[in-house]
Design an enzyme around this catalytic site. Structure first.
Site, short mmCIF file in Angstrom:
data_model
loop_
_atom_site.label_atom_id
_atom_site.label_comp_id
_atom_site.label_asym_id
_atom_site.label_seq_id
_atom_site.Cartn_x
_atom_site.Cartn_y
_atom_site.Cartn_z
N ASP A 1 4.70 0.09 -5.04
CA ASP A 1 3.85 -0.06 -4.81
C ASP A 1 4.26 1.52 -6.55
O ASP A 1 3.92 3.28 -6.31
CB ASP A 1 4.18 1.74 -3.54
CG ASP A 1 2.64 2.82 -3.37
OD1 ASP A 1 1.99 2.32 -3.86
OD2 ASP A 1 3.09 3.23 -2.41
N GLN B 1 4.32 4.81 3.61
CA GLN B 1 2.20 5.01 3.18
C GLN B 1 3.24 7.01 3.35
O GLN B 1 3.53 7.14 4.56
CB GLN B 1 1.97 4.88 4.66
CG GLN B 1 0.13 5.25 4.98
CD GLN B 1 -0.21 4.94 3.86
OE1 GLN B 1 0.11 3.72 3.16
NE2 GLN B 1 -1.07 6.03 2.95
N LYS C 1 -4.12 -2.71 3.96
CA LYS C 1 -3.99 -3.44 3.41
C LYS C 1 -3.12 -4.68 4.04
O LYS C 1 -2.63 -5.57 2.96
CB LYS C 1 -2.51 -2.31 2.68
CG LYS C 1 -3.20 -0.89 1.83
CD LYS C 1 -1.67 -0.01 1.83
CE LYS C 1 -2.61 0.90 1.22
NZ LYS C 1 -1.59 2.32 0.78
#
Length: 287
Positions: free
Chosen positions: A126, A103, A59
């Site tokens: 996200d 994450q 990413k």
């Protein structure tokens, strides 16, 4: 939808994702040229899980290509919920950070929901907070969960008719299965939520015009479960580049099928970067 040659056409996300990242890069450069503000994504990793570390690196590499700055925060595996919440709160209050990615999964001792909720909604690029989920459910402006949002973009690009279609979602995770169903519902599909414990699952899947497999079990969905001509989105990723759908069997029945890898995965990262630029533009406009 029907398949002309009894082999499903692949719904490839790679090229579409590259276009999305290229467009995000143009917008990021424009923002920086005009205001001096470079969009910045902070990635937080707890522990040393190799797969998670690889995802974060990937990413960050994509961010760099899109002209998006990146901040990496790596915390020890022993981190407590309170410590993680404090770090996410600090990033939420940092005006130079525009988007925050935690994450997941996080180590077992951490309350993952509490951690997600420490991310400011304006920086939840996200799409993991309850605020973002509510926005998706109510059809209000906000950030989409990246994988479900990427799936919708892929379906739209391949001209899959959503209005009136019967979509069966296999999986109920709050950042994949549930929001995928909400976004399909908002597109006027009729949605059936199922999961690995659903009774009579094959018969339910066989009714679907669109199948979204997000159950986290390799080769879980079999070809014989599918209606001929169904559109199949495999959102699973298991060891050995294996999805949640038995690809060979599904390809003989479906009209469209996402490959693993190269289908949903690239779309997830592309939407994350696009939403980071969205966040930077919005925060700059407010300031």
């Amino acid at each position: 939808m029907t398949s002309d040659n009894n082999t499903a056409r692949p719904m490839i996300g790679t090229d579409l994702a590259a276009d999305m990242v290229a467009q995000a890069a143009v917008r990021a450069k424009k923002l920086q040229d005009e205001t001096g503000v470079q969009p910045c994504l902070a990635a937080v990793l707890v522990g040393d899980d190799p797969a998670s570390a690889t995802y974060v690196r990937m990413k960050q590499n994509r961010s760099k290509k899109a002209g998006i700055g990146s901040v990496s925060v790596v915390l020890p595996a022993s981190t407590t919920t309170e410590e993680l919440v404090a770090e996410l709160t600090r990033l939420s209050n940092d005006p130079t950070v525009h988007g925050i990615l935690l994450q997941h999964p996080v180590p077992a001792q951490i309350d993952e929901r509490a951690a997600f909720e420490a991310i400011a909604p304006a920086k939840d690029v996200d799409g993991v907070t309850m605020h973002s989920f509510a926005a998706m459910a109510f059809g209000e402006p906000g950030f989409r969960s990246c994988t479900p949002g990427g799936i919708l973009r892929l379906l739209q690009t391949y001209d899959v008719p959503l209005s009136g279609a019967h979509a069966v979602v296999i999986g109920r995770s709050p950042i994949l299965g549930k929001p995928a169903g909400m976004l399909l519902l908002a597109s006027n599909a009729t949605v059936t939520y199922t999961h690995s414990r659903t009774k009579g699952l094959p018969a339910l899947v066989r009714q679907a015009d669109i199948v979204v497999a997000a159950v986290g079990k390799p080769n879980f969905v079999r070809g014989e479960w599918l209606k001929p001509g169904a559109v199949v989105v495999d959102a699973g990723y298991n060891e050995g580049n294996v999805g949640d759908v038995h690809a060979e069997e599904a390809a003989a029945v479906a009209s469209l099928l996402t490959p693993v890898p190269g289908g949903v995965g690239p779309m997830t990262i592309a939407l994350l970067l696009e939403q980071t630029v969205d966040a930077a533009e919005a925060q700059n406009a407010r300031s």
